[in-house]
Design a protein around this motif. Structure first.
Motif, mmCIF file in Angstrom:
data_model
loop_
_atom_site.group_PDB
_atom_site.id
_atom_site.type_symbol
_atom_site.label_atom_id
_atom_site.label_comp_id
_atom_site.label_asym_id
_atom_site.label_seq_id
_atom_site.Cartn_x
_atom_site.Cartn_y
_atom_site.Cartn_z
ATOM 1 N N LEU A 92 15.843 -42.080 -48.535
ATOM 2 C CA LEU A 92 14.971 -40.810 -48.440
ATOM 3 C C LEU A 92 16.068 -39.494 -48.800
ATOM 4 O O LEU A 92 15.762 -38.758 -49.721
ATOM 5 C CB LEU A 92 14.510 -40.537 -47.179
ATOM 6 C CG LEU A 92 13.502 -39.294 -46.717
ATOM 7 C CD1 LEU A 92 12.426 -39.303 -47.542
ATOM 8 C CD2 LEU A 92 13.314 -39.133 -45.344
ATOM 9 N N ALA A 93 17.215 -39.417 -48.182
ATOM 10 C CA ALA A 93 18.028 -38.259 -48.597
ATOM 11 C C ALA A 93 19.530 -39.209 -48.548
ATOM 12 O O ALA A 93 20.382 -37.932 -48.393
ATOM 13 C CB ALA A 93 17.595 -37.076 -47.423
ATOM 14 N N GLY A 94 19.633 -40.209 -48.455
ATOM 15 C CA GLY A 94 21.162 -40.681 -48.231
ATOM 16 C C GLY A 94 21.791 -40.569 -47.232
ATOM 17 O O GLY A 94 23.000 -40.755 -46.876
ATOM 18 N N TYR A 95 21.075 -40.588 -45.882
ATOM 19 C CA TYR A 95 21.467 -40.637 -44.684
ATOM 20 C C TYR A 95 21.313 -41.857 -44.275
ATOM 21 O O TYR A 95 20.341 -42.674 -44.496
ATOM 22 C CB TYR A 95 20.948 -39.815 -43.474
ATOM 23 C CG TYR A 95 21.314 -38.279 -43.975
ATOM 24 C CD1 TYR A 95 22.317 -37.688 -43.568
ATOM 25 C CD2 TYR A 95 20.169 -37.173 -44.465
ATOM 26 C CE1 TYR A 95 22.794 -36.423 -44.090
ATOM 27 C CE2 TYR A 95 20.475 -36.296 -44.769
ATOM 28 C CZ TYR A 95 21.671 -35.566 -44.465
ATOM 29 O OH TYR A 95 22.150 -34.265 -44.918
ATOM 30 N N PRO A 96 22.027 -42.670 -42.996
ATOM 31 C CA PRO A 96 21.941 -43.917 -42.490
ATOM 32 C C PRO A 96 20.509 -44.027 -41.884
ATOM 33 O O PRO A 96 19.901 -43.282 -41.550
ATOM 34 C CB PRO A 96 22.927 -43.968 -41.579
ATOM 35 C CG PRO A 96 24.099 -43.110 -41.878
ATOM 36 C CD PRO A 96 23.267 -41.936 -42.443
ATOM 37 N N ILE B 291 15.936 -29.961 -46.267
ATOM 38 C CA ILE B 291 17.016 -30.643 -46.011
ATOM 39 C C ILE B 291 17.273 -31.612 -47.250
ATOM 40 O O ILE B 291 18.423 -31.853 -47.798
ATOM 41 C CB ILE B 291 17.106 -31.181 -44.564
ATOM 42 C CG1 ILE B 291 17.085 -30.449 -43.621
ATOM 43 C CG2 ILE B 291 18.343 -32.170 -44.609
ATOM 44 C CD1 ILE B 291 16.962 -30.888 -42.280
ATOM 45 N N ILE B 292 16.278 -32.437 -47.419
ATOM 46 C CA ILE B 292 16.226 -33.500 -48.474
ATOM 47 C C ILE B 292 16.433 -32.776 -49.846
ATOM 48 O O ILE B 292 17.284 -33.263 -50.588
ATOM 49 C CB ILE B 292 14.923 -34.182 -48.745
ATOM 50 C CG1 ILE B 292 14.648 -35.015 -47.296
ATOM 51 C CG2 ILE B 292 14.588 -35.197 -49.923
ATOM 52 C CD1 ILE B 292 13.266 -35.417 -47.115
ATOM 53 N N LYS C 4 20.027 -33.566 -52.245
ATOM 54 C CA LYS C 4 19.777 -34.072 -53.507
ATOM 55 C C LYS C 4 20.756 -33.162 -54.617
ATOM 56 O O LYS C 4 21.149 -33.670 -55.401
ATOM 57 C CB LYS C 4 18.358 -34.297 -54.118
ATOM 58 C CG LYS C 4 17.827 -35.522 -53.288
ATOM 59 C CD LYS C 4 16.179 -35.510 -53.599
ATOM 60 C CE LYS C 4 15.471 -36.855 -52.897
ATOM 61 N NZ LYS C 4 14.125 -36.873 -53.309
ATOM 62 N N GLU C 5 20.269 -31.902 -54.186
ATOM 63 C CA GLU C 5 21.163 -30.917 -55.261
ATOM 64 C C GLU C 5 22.729 -30.953 -54.986
ATOM 65 O O GLU C 5 23.682 -31.233 -55.824
ATOM 66 C CB GLU C 5 20.821 -29.629 -54.960
ATOM 67 C CG GLU C 5 19.332 -29.091 -55.247
ATOM 68 C CD GLU C 5 19.026 -27.729 -54.947
ATOM 69 O OE1 GLU C 5 19.522 -27.185 -54.122
ATOM 70 O OE2 GLU C 5 17.788 -27.284 -55.319
ATOM 71 N N GLN C 6 23.284 -31.253 -53.627
ATOM 72 C CA GLN C 6 24.691 -31.498 -53.224
ATOM 73 C C GLN C 6 25.174 -32.869 -54.074
ATOM 74 O O GLN C 6 26.114 -32.742 -54.747
ATOM 75 C CB GLN C 6 24.771 -31.712 -52.129
ATOM 76 C CG GLN C 6 24.717 -30.118 -51.050
ATOM 77 C CD GLN C 6 24.899 -30.669 -49.775
ATOM 78 O OE1 GLN C 6 24.749 -31.618 -49.177
ATOM 79 N NE2 GLN C 6 25.232 -29.458 -48.866
#
Length: 558
Positions: free
Chosen positions: A415-419, A547-548, A552-554
């Motif tokens: 989803l956003a790269g979090y665990p 937040i997502i 993704k931009e980061q």
């Protein structure tokens, strides 16, 4: 500016404690000469240059007698109130004996009905001896509590116990580890039973490892005293337990026992950190290893995608303190990134499906085929992997590779790269190729299959929610309440704490950055707050999308 009697009054008024002075001061501030012991009715004077090692007892001076008699009467009256028989004696005779006062104050202190109050000066150790006597006389000792019980035992089994006795087998809890630049790693032990000597071979029953105790040290602030032996009731530091971590049990290998360990919450905030120069890199690595050994709530990881070292802890202040320690104790200069909240991902629905990983490129190919089922678990359940393959469609030697692929996908969620947390993943079917199948092929098949299914299972972003307590003067109640509600907080308790107002509620960690400055501003510097991690909750949809997108931009920039 210290005023003993004003402090006693504040304990009663502000904190609601039944404060009972056991001594009163002779003199005040820099002219403090000694104390009057209200139990023995003696004046105690301290030598100005002896750092508390020399004192003399004398009769109470005539000009201090009136005050001493007044507070002695208060002590006797408060003592008599705690026991009907003593109250009757007090009403008949007007006084109690020293032993009766000490006995009833001890019982009342342990029952939390009375708060004995002492005074003195730590700067020159005036009155500290009477304070320590009060600790011994009135606070509970290990003999007042029941024997400790073995933490792990089967149902129907009688658990092993350890009474607080020197004659019992040795057992101790490692409650802290620190890195000492002279002695190396020090492990602080609280010895619950038995005795242990320097050079003894002991068992770390939490990790099932035998270790040798090199030295036993009694710590006196920054001074160390070597001991040949430590016994039940001692708190000592030990050199030699290199594989021991905070919360481990140390015991004799003949009769092992595991004590109840310390529960450590997971880190909720992370920041990136890097050395200022290449020369600092090795020093920073060593410093971080020392800090991780000392603090179980502090973790260090490496983000392979951004090639950054990520440190995580329990909040802004926690990480600030650790970074400051790196600079001060280990002389490491580091560049620190912005704090980031440790979000998590989970799914709301169950889903199942399959993925076939097939690649052919001239030589030996790759073939892995798995069917997975994803099911959400209740909060706090963690990760569960289940193997339901029947008939050998996926050979048993590849099942660990399937689990490895699933874990790899969960570490950096789709989803956003979090665990990803609180999921049960079941492998229930698949197929293999006798030549092209390999561990790598099944790792990839499981990883891609999980990522695809997870995005079909109504994925949700979770945020850490903190239990927050805000305390301040009553006239600022409205401002304090507003500051919680503005941060998406839920106010649960509002109560008086003496003349202060205490607010307790749940607030997302992401809204608490810089709150210490905010609460001080709102309360003219008289408010304070504490917070601790409570649980994870779903992020509101609009905020989740934001937040997502930002995440993704980061990742693109990096």
């Amino acid at each position: 500016g210290a005023d003993f009697f004003a402090v006693v009054e504040e304990i009663q008024k502000e904190l609601g404690g039944n404060a009972v002075p056991m001594v009163v001061p002779i003199g005040k501030e820099e002219k403090l000469e000694g104390i009057i012991d209200l139990v023995t009715m003696k004046a105690v004077y301290f030598d100005e240059n002896a750092q508390g090692k020399q004192f003399r007892e004398e009769a109470i001076p005539a000009d201090k007698m009136e005050k001493a008699v007044k507070w002695r009467a208060n002590l006797v009256e408060k003592s008599a109130e705690q026991d009907d028989a003593l109250l009757e004696k007090f009403l008949n005779t007007g006084d109690l004996t020293e032993s009766e006062i000490l006995e009833i104050i001890r019982k009342a202190t342990i029952a939390r009905r009375v708060v004995p109050v002492y005074c003195g000066s730590a700067f020159k150790n005036k009155g500290i001896q009477w304070l320590l006597d009060g600790v011994v006389n009135f606070l509970p000792s290990p003999a007042d509590i029941p024997p400790i019980i073995h933490a792990h035992y089967d149902e129907g089994e009688v658990p092993a116990t350890r009474a607080p006795s020197i004659d019992e087998p040795f057992s101790a809890l490692a409650f802290k580890t620190v890195s000492d630049r002279h002695a190396g790693k020090l492990t602080f032990l609280r010895i619950y039973s038995g005795r242990v000597a320097t050079g003894a071979i002991v068992l770390n029953s939490s990790r099932d490892k035998q270790q040798r105790i090199g030295r036993i040290i009694r710590m006196h602030a920054n001074r160390q005293e070597g001991l040949a032996e430590a016994v039940c009731g001692d708190i000592v530091a030990v050199v030699g337990l290199s594989d021991t971590r905070t919360g481990d049990t140390i015991c004799c290998k003949e009769k092992p026992v595991v004590l109840e360990s310390i529960e450590f919450p997971s880190p909720v905030m992370s920041i990136s950190i890097k050395p200022e120069s290449r020369q600092e890199r090795e020093k920073m690595g060593a410093a971080l290893r020392h800090l991780v050994d000392e603090d179980p709530t502090f973790t260090v990881g490496f983000d392979e995608e951004t090639e950054e070292t990520i440190i995580a802890g329990m909040g802004e202040l926690h990480l600030e303190v650790l970074i400051e320690r790196m600079k001060r104790e280990f002389a490491v200069a580091a560049i620190v990134g912005r704090p980031e909240v440790a979000y998590r991902e989970t799914s709301m629905n169950g889903v199942e499906g399959q993925y076939k990983h097939v690649k052919q490129s001239g030589g030996r190919g790759q073939y892995g085929h798995v069917y997975l089922r994803l099911e959400p678990l209740k909060a706090g359940s963690g990760f569960e992997f289940v193997n339901e393959v029947r008939g050998g469609n996926v050979p048993s030697e590849y099942i660990p590779s399937v689990e490895k692929g699933v874990i790899a996908a969960m570490v950096r969620g789709p989803l956003a790269g979090y665990p990803v947390i609180d999921m049960r993943v079941t492998v229930f079917d698949g197929s293999s190729h006798e030549v092209d199948s390999s561990d790598y092929a099944f790792v990839e098949a499981a990883r891609v299959c999980f990522r695809q299914l997870f995005m079909q299972a109504n994925p949700q972003l979770l945020e850490p929610v903190m239990s927050v307590e805000v305390t301040g003067p009553e006239e600022f109640t409205g401002a304090m309440t507003g500051s919680i509600c503005q941060r998406r907080g839920r106010l649960e308790v509002m109560e008086d704490k003496g003349s202060q107002r205490l607010l307790r509620g749940m607030v997302p960690l992401g809204e608490m950055f810089g709150y210490s400055n905010v609460i001080r501003t709102l309360t003219q510097g008289r408010g304070s707050f504490t917070m601790q991690f409570e649980h994870y909750e779903t992020v509101p949809f609009a905020l989740s999308e934001e937040i997502i997108k930002k995440r993704k931009e980061q990742n693109k920039v990096r």
